[in-house]
Each structure stands twice: as C-alpha cells, then as structure tokens.
Design an enzyme around this catalytic site. Structure first.
Site, PDB file in Angstrom:
ATOM      1  N   MET A  27       0.792  -1.215   0.000  1.00 22.54           N
ATOM      2  CA  MET A  27       0.000   0.000   0.000  1.00 22.54           C
ATOM      3  C   MET A  27       0.831   1.273   0.000  1.00 22.54           C
ATOM      4  SD  MET A  27      -3.099  -0.024  -0.550  1.00 22.54           S
ATOM      5  CE  MET A  27      -3.392   1.661  -0.032  1.00 22.54           C
TER       6      MET A  27
ATOM      7  N   PRO B  30       5.120  -8.656  13.799  1.00 20.84           N
ATOM      8  CA  PRO B  30       6.367  -8.032  14.237  1.00 20.84           C
ATOM      9  C   PRO B  30       6.879  -6.931  13.309  1.00 20.84           C
ATOM     10  CG  PRO B  30       6.461 -10.392  14.617  1.00 20.84           C
ATOM     11  CD  PRO B  30       5.193 -10.139  13.841  1.00 20.84           C
ATOM     12  N   ALA B  31       6.621  -7.039  12.006  1.00 25.84           N
ATOM     13  CA  ALA B  31       7.080  -6.011  11.071  1.00 25.84           C
ATOM     14  C   ALA B  31       6.324  -4.705  11.246  1.00 25.84           C
ATOM     15  CB  ALA B  31       6.932  -6.502   9.630  1.00 25.84           C
TER      16      ALA B  31
ATOM     17  N   ASP C 235      -3.752  -6.602  10.807  1.00 27.66           N
ATOM     18  CA  ASP C 235      -2.445  -7.004  10.274  1.00 27.66           C
ATOM     19  C   ASP C 235      -1.357  -6.784  11.321  1.00 27.66           C
ATOM     20  OD1 ASP C 235      -0.877  -8.117   8.276  1.00 27.66           O
ATOM     21  OD2 ASP C 235      -0.373  -6.180   7.387  1.00 27.66           O
TER      22      ASP C 235
END
Length: 276
Positions: A23, A137-138, A134
């Site tokens: 996105m 960890p990222a 969503d």
C-alpha cells in the site's frame, strides 16, 4: 517508482527510503517548514489512479488520526503534491520487532512488557471500534527509550466499514492473497498471524487482533512463528487445522502469562481473552 534523495513533495524533502509494501512506499523526509524529520508514505502511481485503493489510503489517514494513543505512530496530515497523495507520519526511530526477533527469542520479562504495551494499544483502538487486522512483528517498532509503537494501518477498518484488497508474495511483510471485493470472503492480513476465522475469510472483529497478539507473543518467547510453511496455503492450512506446539514454549513464564497465551490463541473467538 522510488523517489530519490532531494526530491521535494511540497515542503517535504525526501532524505532516504525506509521501506515499501503493498500500500505504499515510505521515506524519511525533512519538513522544511517546521524543521523536523517525518515519515512520508507515498502511493505508487498505479495505486493512486485506482479509486478503491485511493479510498483505502484516505481511510488509513482517518483511522490513524482517530488513534491518539502513545503506542501508535501519529499522523500529521494527508497531502498531495505533483499528483501524488501521501501521508505525513511521525518518524518512529528504533528497531522493528521483526528485526529484534532475527536475533532469537526475547527474554520473558522483556517479551511481557512489549506484549503489555501492544495490548494497551489494542484497548485504545478497540474502544474506537477499530481492528488492525495485520498486527505482526514487522508492524511493531521498539524505540530507544523502551516505547512500543504499532504502525501501518493499511488494513485497519472500523467495524462498520468495508473490506479492502491487498497482495504480496512475501509471507512476513505484506498482506496475503488478493481477491477483489468488499464482502467478508475477502482474506486480508499476513498468513502467519491470521486468526482461524480470518484465514477462512469470515467477518472478523477485535478477537482476531487478540489472536495476532498471542501469535506475536509466541514468536517473542520461542523465536519462531506460531505456524510455519513454505507457502501461504501451507500456513493457512496449519492455522486452520493444527494446534500450537505448546511444548516448544519456555517453561519459566508465570502461570498468568501461560493462561493469557492460551486464551489469546483459543480457536473459538468467544473463548479468547477480552482485551476490553
């Protein structure tokens, strides 16, 4: 197309790329009016020309603006320059939780503190009727002063809102699967952190974020994802059919932590821990 250092978007001067996803591309930039560094999230041109994706981008801005919480990256504005819509965001310094996990499991006390701060953010978001969808960890930053910041609301939605689309072949960084539509059957999120109901494409609510919190806590304590696999399909199948390998967890967490962990990862959404 990646913007080069020195490019100007209105009063913002691009300094360096920070990352990219389904996105948008994210850059470190200088706000020349206020003299501070910010993060700029720019839509790729092909996405900016897609009315549905552009509406999703604007919705992300509105959701971020509604989340005035110390554990979420702040939004300063939604602007446009040279036909490029972009978000102006708080520049959160520090290390992604994903990067920290590349060095192995996190000590129990540290993992509990990170999970506590994420849970506080969940409480604030859910009170406003917002589901991240969503959490992974990222999308979690660990600042040098010990603060946890949850980022990237590209998949977040108000419970009364519609679904959106996304696509990626990266199992750890971006939304998985890319059907188009606005019904509950659209699968969003990242496979390794999806709740069973999310993996089935069912309508989801705050309880899916609670599952994701459990999956993130699991990975912090073990150094491994809750469910692994070589493909999205393999991981989704594991989410839908397998029980977590409870024996892989360290034996030393306090009993309350063990109970919270199991309740976050209950397959039945009604049995999961209530964050609010």
């Amino acid at each position: 197309m990646e913007l080069s250092a020195g490019t100007r978007l209105g009063p913002y001067e691009i300094l360096a790329p920070l990352g990219a996803g389904g996105m948008g591309e994210v850059y470190r930039a200088k706000d020349t009016k206020l003299g501070r560094d910010v993060a700029i999230k720019v839509l790729p041109q092909e996405v900016a020309e897609d009315a549905e994706r552009l509406a999703r981008f604007e919705r992300e801005a509105q959701l971020l603006a509604a989340l005035n919480h110390p554990n979420v990256g702040a939004i300063y504005g939604l602007e446009e320059a040279d036909g490029k819509p972009f978000l102006v965001l708080e520049l959160v310094e520090g290390e992604e939780l994903r990067e920290r996990l590349e060095r192995g499991p996190i000590p129990v006390d540290e993992a509990i503190e990170i999970a506590r701060q994420i849970a506080e953010w969940l409480e604030g978001a859910h009170e406003k009727g917002i589901v991240h969808r969503d959490l992974k960890p990222a999308n979690v930053k660990l600042t040098p002063d010990g603060k946890v910041k949850v980022l990237d609301f590209g998949l977040a939605k108000a419970w009364a809102g519609d679904a959106v689309t996304g696509s990626s072949n990266d199992l750890s960084q971006s939304p998985t699967l890319a059907p188009t539509g606005t019904q509950a059957g659209v699968i969003l999120g990242t496979a390794a952190y999806m709740s069973p109901e999310q993996a089935q494409g069912k309508a989801i609510d705050r309880r899916s974020d609670v599952w994701a919190l459990g999956a993130v806590l699991w990975e912090m304590l073990t150094g491994r994802p809750l469910f692994g696999g070589d493909t999205v399909s393999d991981i989704l199948a594991a989410v839908l059919t397998r029980e977590p390998a409870w024996a892989a967890l360290p034996a030393d967490p306090p009993g309350a932590v063990r109970r919270v962990r199991r309740r976050c990862l209950a397959r039945c959404p009604d049995a999961r821990l209530h964050v609010v």
